[in-house]
Design a protein around this motif. Structure first.
Motif, PDB file in Angstrom:
ATOM      1  N   LYS A  98       0.819  -1.213   0.000  1.00  0.00           N
ATOM      2  CA  LYS A  98       0.000   0.000   0.000  1.00  0.00           C
ATOM      3  C   LYS A  98       0.856   1.267   0.000  1.00  0.00           C
ATOM      4  O   LYS A  98       0.481   2.258  -0.592  1.00  0.00           O
ATOM      5  N   ASP A  99       2.020   1.259   0.642  1.00  0.00           N
ATOM      6  CA  ASP A  99       2.897   2.424   0.733  1.00  0.00           C
ATOM      7  C   ASP A  99       3.656   2.614  -0.585  1.00  0.00           C
ATOM      8  O   ASP A  99       4.345   1.714  -1.055  1.00  0.00           O
ATOM      9  N   GLU A 100       3.545   3.798  -1.194  1.00  0.00           N
ATOM     10  CA  GLU A 100       4.137   4.060  -2.515  1.00  0.00           C
ATOM     11  C   GLU A 100       5.667   3.988  -2.500  1.00  0.00           C
ATOM     12  O   GLU A 100       6.273   3.411  -3.397  1.00  0.00           O
ATOM     13  N   ASN A 101       6.319   4.594  -1.501  1.00  0.00           N
ATOM     14  CA  ASN A 101       7.787   4.537  -1.431  1.00  0.00           C
ATOM     15  C   ASN A 101       8.245   3.095  -1.254  1.00  0.00           C
ATOM     16  O   ASN A 101       9.218   2.673  -1.874  1.00  0.00           O
ATOM     17  N   TYR A 102       7.560   2.366  -0.425  1.00  0.00           N
ATOM     18  CA  TYR A 102       7.872   0.944  -0.209  1.00  0.00           C
ATOM     19  C   TYR A 102       7.764   0.206  -1.539  1.00  0.00           C
ATOM     20  O   TYR A 102       8.631  -0.584  -1.902  1.00  0.00           O
TER      21      TYR A 102
END
Length: 127
Positions: free
Chosen positions: A37-41
């Protein structure tokens, strides 16, 4: 005659295995992205996974393929191939990607080994 057969076998193996590597890498990245869900991840993991898939493809094309054709791809050659793929991947990874892996997965070396072997497993199961 044997040389002709080896050349034919090499072309066939390369024309089948390399596309499978690309397909397996794409599927692995798509699966991982569906869970994140986390874009940077997502960006960091996709970058790291792309690097590993490309390293596996490179080692297959430059090292493994010729050994398989000649029948010399034994356990020692497999270990050398794994280490070559790790070296290529580590060389291409930025410190940011390495730090991301360390922070989220622990050992970069262990993550690389697992991801390389997972990529190879995906390829073998697509045959």
């Amino acid at each position: 005659m044997n040389e002709i057969l080896l050349n034919i076998l090499s072309v066939v193996v390369t024309s089948i295995i390399l596309p499978l590597l690309t397909y397996a890498g794409t599927r692995l990245i798509a699966y991982l992205n569906s869970k994140i869900k986390d874009e940077n991840y997502r960006i960091q993991l996709t970058t790291a996974t792309d690097i590993v898939v490309n390293a596996v493809r490179s080692v297959f094309q430059t090292y493994v393929d010729s050994l398989k054709v000649s029948g010399n791809f034994d356990k020692e050659a497999q270990l050398i191939a794994l280490n070559k793929a790790k070296d290529i991947a580590l060389e291409q990874m930025t410190d940011e990607v390495k730090n991301f892996i360390s922070k989220n997965y622990g050992s970069v070396d262990a993550w690389l080994t697992t991801t390389i072997e997972s990529t190879i497993n995906l390829i073998k199961n697509k045959k």
